[in-house]
Enzyme design. Structure first.
Site, PDB file in Angstrom:
ATOM      1  N   THR A  62       1.071  -0.927  -0.309  1.00 25.38           N
ATOM      2  CA  THR A  62       0.233  -0.292   0.099  1.00 25.38           C
ATOM      3  C   THR A  62       0.600   0.883  -0.406  1.00 25.38           C
ATOM      4  O   THR A  62       0.293   2.529  -0.194  1.00 25.38           O
ATOM      5  CB  THR A  62      -0.981  -0.032   1.310  1.00 25.38           C
ATOM      6  N   TYR A 125       1.466   1.664  -8.245  1.00 32.24           N
ATOM      7  CA  TYR A 125       0.130   1.281  -6.739  1.00 32.24           C
ATOM      8  C   TYR A 125      -1.107   0.678  -7.387  1.00 32.24           C
ATOM      9  O   TYR A 125      -1.693  -0.334  -7.856  1.00 32.24           O
ATOM     10  CB  TYR A 125       0.140   1.937  -6.014  1.00 32.24           C
TER      11      TYR A 125
END
Length: 307
Positions: A62, A125
């Site tokens: 994350t 991401y």
């Protein structure tokens, strides 16, 4: 019913573990150290040994900025790990609940993003998370993918705890005001997934697929910070609130480009399951009170410095 919780050490995963018993469910906690989902053999072995009835995947790479320089690792977890869980869940004949992100979108829309809107991640991401969604959709017939945004809570690293720490150290802060999103309490995400898991355990039919779920109403990071300090000051979590100055994204450069618009349309989820988005300000109040009760005050020092 037994639920295998991957990413049990993270913000949402820990909330799932804490709350599962309240829904009449048994959570089988697996942190990253206990189960690396990027290792397909380990995933298969774990599911064969524990024989869960459902998998909740809260595991992910994350760190948005680090993903730009750790591309292989980000894809190994967010794409390959998600795919491994999907294939093993299908083989075992069990459903998979999976958390995804608003970062799958480019952030250039002028309306809340629906599930059918064109994706276009601007960084590693978001791209790796989108690839993970696609892997699950291809591999697992009974999947529930929840895209969410701006997750915060009692556990782990998040914007709320960062603001509290900086608010303790500084008399003035500058916060980005031209990125808009929807703060979402990790505990509420856990409750939503556990409620749907309970319905599945009770034999109710779930509408499998891809959904959006996040807090409401939309706000900027600047608005979010101002409200954090206002509430923290009211309950005495901070002795005083720092001055918060709005700045632009250009004034706060980061390695990864953030979406300027991260507002998600949750109407499809609400229609399918009858679960409404929460007011993030009310949820924030509960989180701050929890932090206060846990004595998780930012820093003992009262020394002030200008940002």
């Amino acid at each position: 019913m037994r639920i295998l919780v991957c990413g049990a050490g993270g913000q949402v995963g820990r909330e799932v573990i804490d709350r599962a018993a309240g829904f009449g469910l048994q959570a089988l906690a697996m942190s990253h150290r206990e189960l690396d989902i990027s290792q397909p053999d380990a995933v298969l072995r774990t599911v064969e040994q524990l024989q869960p009835d459902l998998i909740i995947n809260a595991a992910a790479f994350t760190h948005v900025d680090n993903a730009e320089t750790h591309v292989e690792q980000a894809y190994a977890i967010n794409r390959d790990g998600a795919g491994a869980l999907g294939r093993v869940a299908e083989r075992a004949g069990i459903p998979l609940f999976h958390l995804s992100t608003d970062y799958v979108f480019a952030g250039e829309a002028g309306h809340p993003y629906s599930e059918s809107d064109q994706t276009g991640p601007t960084g590693v991401y978001g791209a790796s998370k989108l690839a993970g969604e696609e892997q699950i959709q291809q591999a697992c017939s009974r999947h529930l993918i929840l895209r969410t945004s701006w997750v915060y809570g009692v556990y782990g690293h998040n914007f709320v705890k960062t603001m509290l720490r900086l608010g303790e150290q500084r008399s003035q802060l500058s916060v980005v005001a031209d990125q808009i999103g929807c703060p979402t309490h990790a505990g509420v995400l856990a409750d939503v997934m556990l409620e749907l898991a309970r319905r599945y355990a009770d034999g109710r039919v779930l509408a499998w697929g891809l959904y959006h779920y996040c807090g409401q109403p939309p706000c900027s990071w600047f608005d979010f910070a101002v409200e954090i300090f206002r509430q923290a000051r009211l309950i005495g979590l901070l002795p005083s609130a720092p001055e918060v100055l709005p700045i632009s994204t250009e004034q706060f450069p980061t390695p990864a480009r953030r979406p300027a618009w991260s507002v998600l349309d949750c109407s499809r989820f609400e229609a399918a399951f009858g679960l409404s988005p929460h007011d993030w300000k009310e949820d924030l109040s509960r989180v701050l009170k929890q932090l206060d009760a846990l004595n998780e005050r930012p820093l003992p020092s009262r020394q002030r410095s200008r940002a």
